[in-house]
Motif scaffolding. Structure first.
Motif: not given
Length: 141
Positions: A63, A66, A79, A82, A129, A131
């Motif tokens: 994470d 990401f 985010g 995910t 993920g 976004s």
């Protein structure tokens, strides 16, 4: 400013306030536009009752990679959702590396894939993920 310089400056600004990633023991190995590589060593405090790296720890590493990848253009990005698949266990002493790569960026929405590997190149987990860019920047341009 080159895209890589922008990514590095964005990462430095984010890292300054990212106490969670620091607390886990993560480090930024590389950033570029749409890409980030973070790593950490699995300590005994990161292991669960099975004696393997807790899924939440490897998820947090993915994470964070990401986050640095999708914020690399100096636009505040969060985010949206995910997903992570666990493929092999991490163990105390392993050096885990999360490599995040941009798959798609259209308007304010992006898709990023993150691969978490150990020091031997074994894939521990794969993460995807999505976004969403929101208002704000990490530094003035």
């Amino acid at each position: 400013m080159t895209p890589k310089e922008r990514a590095e400056k964005s990462a430095a600004a984010m890292w300054a306030g990212d106490e969670a990633s620091k607390w886990f023991g993560m480090q930024i190995d590389e950033v570029d536009e749409g890409r980030a590589v973070l790593s950490m060593t699995v300590g005994p405090e990161h292991c669960n009752g099975h004696g393997t790296c807790h899924g939440g720890v490897s998820f947090s590493l993915a994470d964070s990679a990401f986050a640095f990848a999708c914020n690399s253009r100096n636009k505040s990005t969060v985010g949206q959702h995910t997903f992570m698949s666990y493929l092999a266990p991490g163990r105390a002493g392993d050096r885990l590396t999360a490599t995040a790569e941009e798959v798609s960026l259209t308007g304010r929405s992006g898709i990023y894939d993150v691969k978490v590997t150990n020091q031997d190149g074994v894939v521990i987990a794969e993460f995807r993920g999505v976004s969403r860019t929101v208002n704000g920047q990490h530094f003035e341009e």
